[in-house]
Design a protein around this motif. Structure first.
Motif, PDB file in Angstrom:
ATOM      1  N   TYR A 125       0.528  -1.186   0.017  1.00 59.23           N
ATOM      2  CA  TYR A 125      -0.365  -0.212   0.275  1.00 59.23           C
ATOM      3  C   TYR A 125       0.894   0.981  -0.268  1.00 59.23           C
ATOM      4  CZ  TYR A 125       0.742  -0.733   5.245  1.00 59.23           C
ATOM      5  OH  TYR A 125       1.060  -0.837   6.546  1.00 59.23           O
ATOM      6  N   LEU A 126       2.355   1.107  -0.329  1.00 66.58           N
ATOM      7  CA  LEU A 126       3.226   1.893  -1.096  1.00 66.58           C
ATOM      8  C   LEU A 126       3.655   2.553  -2.464  1.00 66.58           C
ATOM      9  CD1 LEU A 126       5.622   0.631   2.101  1.00 66.58           C
ATOM     10  CD2 LEU A 126       3.782   2.162   2.481  1.00 66.58           C
ATOM     11  N   ALA A 127       3.689   3.907  -2.336  1.00 65.55           N
ATOM     12  CA  ALA A 127       3.589   4.545  -3.991  1.00 65.55           C
ATOM     13  C   ALA A 127       4.686   5.479  -3.844  1.00 65.55           C
ATOM     14  CB  ALA A 127       2.231   5.550  -3.919  1.00 65.55           C
ATOM     15  N   TRP A 128       5.568   4.204  -5.195  1.00 69.18           N
ATOM     16  CA  TRP A 128       7.073   4.732  -5.098  1.00 69.18           C
ATOM     17  C   TRP A 128       6.655   6.647  -6.347  1.00 69.18           C
ATOM     18  CZ3 TRP A 128      11.488   5.351  -2.700  1.00 69.18           C
ATOM     19  CH2 TRP A 128      12.205   5.318  -3.416  1.00 69.18           C
ATOM     20  N   LEU A 129       6.725   7.274  -5.929  1.00 67.90           N
ATOM     21  CA  LEU A 129       6.575   8.967  -6.835  1.00 67.90           C
ATOM     22  C   LEU A 129       8.213   9.208  -6.779  1.00 67.90           C
ATOM     23  CD1 LEU A 129       3.500  10.209  -4.760  1.00 67.90           C
ATOM     24  CD2 LEU A 129       3.796   8.298  -6.370  1.00 67.90           C
TER      25      LEU A 129
ATOM     26  N   LEU B 126      12.684  18.260  -0.828  1.00 66.34           N
ATOM     27  CA  LEU B 126      11.416  17.500  -0.649  1.00 66.34           C
ATOM     28  C   LEU B 126      11.214  17.682   0.785  1.00 66.34           C
ATOM     29  CD1 LEU B 126      11.543  14.862  -3.870  1.00 66.34           C
ATOM     30  CD2 LEU B 126       9.987  16.963  -3.691  1.00 66.34           C
ATOM     31  N   SER B 127      11.014  16.830   1.499  1.00 71.69           N
ATOM     32  CA  SER B 127      10.806  16.991   2.863  1.00 71.69           C
ATOM     33  C   SER B 127      10.416  18.174   3.787  1.00 71.69           C
ATOM     34  CB  SER B 127      11.699  15.788   3.407  1.00 71.69           C
ATOM     35  OG  SER B 127      11.856  14.349   2.792  1.00 71.69           O
TER      36      SER B 127
ATOM     37  N   VAL C 110       2.464  17.661   4.967  1.00 66.26           N
ATOM     38  CA  VAL C 110       2.645  16.436   5.187  1.00 66.26           C
ATOM     39  C   VAL C 110       3.032  15.932   4.781  1.00 66.26           C
ATOM     40  CG1 VAL C 110       2.786  17.196   2.258  1.00 66.26           C
ATOM     41  CG2 VAL C 110       0.926  14.817   3.022  1.00 66.26           C
ATOM     42  N   ALA C 111       3.427  14.560   5.624  1.00 64.34           N
ATOM     43  CA  ALA C 111       4.328  13.826   5.681  1.00 64.34           C
ATOM     44  C   ALA C 111       4.810  12.558   5.346  1.00 64.34           C
ATOM     45  CB  ALA C 111       4.715  13.023   7.395  1.00 64.34           C
ATOM     46  N   LEU C 112       5.700  12.423   4.031  1.00 57.21           N
ATOM     47  CA  LEU C 112       5.967  11.061   3.580  1.00 57.21           C
ATOM     48  C   LEU C 112       7.463  10.036   3.672  1.00 57.21           C
ATOM     49  CD1 LEU C 112       3.831  12.794   1.470  1.00 57.21           C
ATOM     50  CD2 LEU C 112       4.912  11.056  -0.234  1.00 57.21           C
ATOM     51  N   THR C 113       7.653   9.363   3.136  1.00 57.61           N
ATOM     52  CA  THR C 113       8.698   8.565   3.880  1.00 57.61           C
ATOM     53  C   THR C 113       9.822   9.281   2.274  1.00 57.61           C
ATOM     54  OG1 THR C 113       7.983   7.269   4.540  1.00 57.61           O
ATOM     55  CG2 THR C 113       9.971   7.002   4.325  1.00 57.61           C
ATOM     56  N   SER C 114      11.119   9.948   3.046  1.00 55.50           N
ATOM     57  CA  SER C 114      12.586  10.476   2.050  1.00 55.50           C
ATOM     58  C   SER C 114      12.922   9.321   1.217  1.00 55.50           C
ATOM     59  CB  SER C 114      13.363  10.667   2.609  1.00 55.50           C
ATOM     60  OG  SER C 114      14.680  11.075   2.262  1.00 55.50           O
ATOM     61  N   GLY C 115      12.980   9.387  -0.171  1.00 51.46           N
ATOM     62  CA  GLY C 115      13.722   8.516  -1.314  1.00 51.46           C
ATOM     63  C   GLY C 115      15.092   7.902  -0.416  1.00 51.46           C
ATOM     64  N   THR C 116      15.726   8.221  -0.100  1.00 57.25           N
ATOM     65  CA  THR C 116      16.957   8.235  -0.218  1.00 57.25           C
ATOM     66  C   THR C 116      17.060   6.790   1.286  1.00 57.25           C
ATOM     67  OG1 THR C 116      16.922  10.408   1.248  1.00 57.25           O
ATOM     68  CG2 THR C 116      17.780  10.326  -0.675  1.00 57.25           C
ATOM     69  N   PHE C 117      15.233   6.949   2.025  1.00 58.92           N
ATOM     70  CA  PHE C 117      16.077   6.191   2.866  1.00 58.92           C
ATOM     71  C   PHE C 117      16.500   4.532   2.991  1.00 58.92           C
ATOM     72  CE2 PHE C 117      12.597   2.957   5.597  1.00 58.92           C
ATOM     73  CZ  PHE C 117      13.189   2.898   6.973  1.00 58.92           C
ATOM     74  N   PHE C 118      15.620   3.746   1.068  1.00 63.59           N
ATOM     75  CA  PHE C 118      16.115   3.241   0.896  1.00 63.59           C
ATOM     76  C   PHE C 118      17.406   3.466  -0.047  1.00 63.59           C
ATOM     77  CE2 PHE C 118      11.839   4.549   1.122  1.00 63.59           C
ATOM     78  CZ  PHE C 118      10.870   3.384   1.268  1.00 63.59           C
ATOM     79  N   GLY C 119      17.461   3.514  -0.145  1.00 63.83           N
ATOM     80  CA  GLY C 119      19.234   3.757  -0.793  1.00 63.83           C
ATOM     81  C   GLY C 119      19.226   4.877  -1.556  1.00 63.83           C
TER      82      GLY C 119
ATOM     83  N   GLU D 123      16.561   9.378  -4.410  1.00 58.74           N
ATOM     84  CA  GLU D 123      17.225  10.332  -4.342  1.00 58.74           C
ATOM     85  C   GLU D 123      15.959  10.892  -5.088  1.00 58.74           C
ATOM     86  OE1 GLU D 123      17.570  13.752  -2.589  1.00 58.74           O
ATOM     87  OE2 GLU D 123      19.621  13.259  -2.631  1.00 58.74           O
ATOM     88  N   GLY D 124      15.661  12.046  -5.133  1.00 62.54           N
ATOM     89  CA  GLY D 124      13.816  12.977  -6.417  1.00 62.54           C
ATOM     90  C   GLY D 124      12.778  11.488  -5.772  1.00 62.54           C
ATOM     91  N   PHE D 125      13.131  11.311  -5.581  1.00 62.47           N
ATOM     92  CA  PHE D 125      11.829  10.002  -4.752  1.00 62.47           C
ATOM     93  C   PHE D 125      11.075  10.145  -3.117  1.00 62.47           C
ATOM     94  CE2 PHE D 125      14.040   7.845  -8.107  1.00 62.47           C
ATOM     95  CZ  PHE D 125      12.681   7.314  -9.075  1.00 62.47           C
ATOM     96  N   MET D 126      10.009  10.333  -3.555  1.00 60.70           N
ATOM     97  CA  MET D 126       9.177  10.450  -1.708  1.00 60.70           C
ATOM     98  C   MET D 126       8.608   9.035  -2.490  1.00 60.70           C
ATOM     99  SD  MET D 126      10.827  12.676  -0.162  1.00 60.70           S
ATOM    100  CE  MET D 126       9.589  12.978   1.614  1.00 60.70           C
ATOM    101  N   ARG D 127       8.028   8.212  -0.260  1.00 62.90           N
ATOM    102  CA  ARG D 127       7.378   7.032  -0.453  1.00 62.90           C
ATOM    103  C   ARG D 127       5.441   7.588   0.150  1.00 62.90           C
ATOM    104  NH1 ARG D 127       8.167   1.862   3.043  1.00 62.90           N
ATOM    105  NH2 ARG D 127       7.183   3.759   4.722  1.00 62.90           N
TER     106      ARG D 127
END
Ligand SMILES: Cc1ncc(COP(=O)(O)O)c(C=O)c1O
Length: 390
Positions: free
Chosen positions: A324-328, A340-341, A349-358, A362-366
């Motif tokens: 239930y997680l979209a990769w944007l 972005l954060s 609004v709070a999303l998860t930073s893409g860099t948490f995933f490596g 960078e430039g992505f949010m979940r």
């Protein structure tokens, strides 16, 4: 009880319950819409709360056994939902799935040895390797047509050839939303067999698969002697992650026994009364709720696509086949996750930073769409506001 739109639309007020998603003031301000931590803002299956309440009413909480019934409930569920037939001896109880990842790394590699992961991937995969002094060998997924991610098998083989001993795999894959096909998983198994790589597959998101995709359990493809362990839990499926109960599953008892020894030597304990009670209720009485939830999440995913098209037309969302997680990919608006954060925090609004995933993130949010539709719509509105402000 009907687990219909009305049930899930109602959500549940979690503020002030010390839950990470709403109450972590280091990440989000009061009044912010949280679309980050991977749990859901829904009431869980009532049978779970009722089972806990019944057990809590008996006011003695001494040492408790993990019973045959606890294991049998898990195995029966797995057979019903996934066609997997396993014996009780194939199960090793764990408190958490991440505990399983870490124990697997500690058990089957020595410090400095190489562990492969497909990146970007859920942060604790890398942490499980690096916190234990092992070397993470990142095999980047490739983004193909329609922003769908794929495994680069040549690079995976190259990694295996470089002396990788263990591979940690996420299936379905958080954060890129892939539900790996039978063919893809079989190709991974061909390589792990060829190079003698032990495989640990985190299947915590197994239930969140959207039609026409179908979840393929890794253990439905393995042969006798394969060195493969699956990690599972009711925690994501039934939204009870705070209770902490998980399973390692494998017909390879040599592997499982070694893992059990590592677990015991590390002093990892489980058998929390409420975790066991809740989990048994989930496996045995939770499926009507889960079916209703999947209908709701399917609608939420359609809503999210519409909202993004309307409000953030330059956002690129990878196909959400599962989770239930979209990769944007938001790099058309802003290339840095830190920025972005910052902008999202400012807009509430709070999303998860893409860099948490490596670094590939960078430039992505979940974005977590496991919430009432109104919350999702408000969150996307705030994202639009954040990104359209200079
Ligand atoms: C892929 C994956 N594995 C494991 C976990 C955490 O599981 P646990 O709380 O059982 O360690 C998560 C939570 O988001 C996850 O997405």
């Amino acid at each position: 009880m009907n687990f219909d739109r009305e049930f899930f639309d109602a959500g549940i007020d979690r503020i002030g319950t010390d839950c990470e998603k709403w109450d972590d003031r280091a990440v989000l301000n009061e009044g912010a819409v949280p679309l980050w931590v991977a749990d859901m803002d829904f009431r869980c299956a009532p049978a779970i709360g009722e089972a806990i309440a019944r057990r809590a009413a008996h006011e003695c909480y001494g040492y408790t056994m993990i019973t045959d019934e606890d294991i049998a409930a898990f195995l029966a569920y797995n057979e019903r939902r996934h066609g997997l037939r396993n014996a009780a001896e194939d199960v090793l109880m764990l408190p958490c799935v991440v505990t399983g990842l870490k124990l697997f790394v500690r058990c089957f590699t020595e410090p400095g040895e190489r562990v492969a992961i497909l990146t970007p991937v859920y942060g604790p995969f890398t942490m499980s390797i690096e916190q234990n002094g092992r070397t993470a060998v990142r095999v980047p997924l490739t983004r193909g047509r329609g922003d769908r991610y794929q495994i680069d098998f040549d690079r995976l083989e190259e990694a295996f050839r470089s002396g990788v001993r263990v591979m940690l795999m996420c299936s379905p894959h958080n954060p890129v939303g892939r539900c790996w096909t039978k063919e893809e998983l079989e190709k991974v198994l061909v390589l792990t067999r060829r190079y003698g790589v032990k495989l640990c597959v985190d299947e915590i998101h197994a239930e969140f698969v959207f039609a026409p995709q179908r979840f393929v359990p890794i253990l439905s493809l393995t042969e006798a002697g394969d060195e493969v362990v699956s990690l599972m839990s009711a925690s994501k499926t039934f939204n009870i992650a705070g209770l902490q109960q998980a399973y390692a599953l494998s017909p390879n008892h040599v592997l499982l026994e070694a893992l059990g020894k590592e677990r015991d030597a590390a002093g990892v304990v489980m058998g929390n009364i409420f975790a066991l009670t809740a989990t048994r209720a989930a496996w045995t009485e939770g499926e009507a709720w889960l079916d209703g939830l999947m209908d709701y999440l399917t609608d939420n995913l359609s809503l999210l696509k519409r909202l993004l098209k309307e409000h953030l037309p330059f956002a690129r969302m990878s196909p959400v086949e599962a989770t239930y997680l979209a990769w944007l990919d938001l790099s058309a608006y802003e290339g840095s996750c830190a920025r972005l954060s910052q902008k999202f925090t400012h807009a509430g609004v709070a999303l998860t930073s893409g860099t948490f995933f490596g670094p590939e993130g960078e430039g992505f949010m979940r974005l977590n769409f496991g919430c009432p539709a109104a919350q999702l719509a408000e969150g996307v509105k705030r994202m639009k506001h954040a990104l359209n402000q200079q």
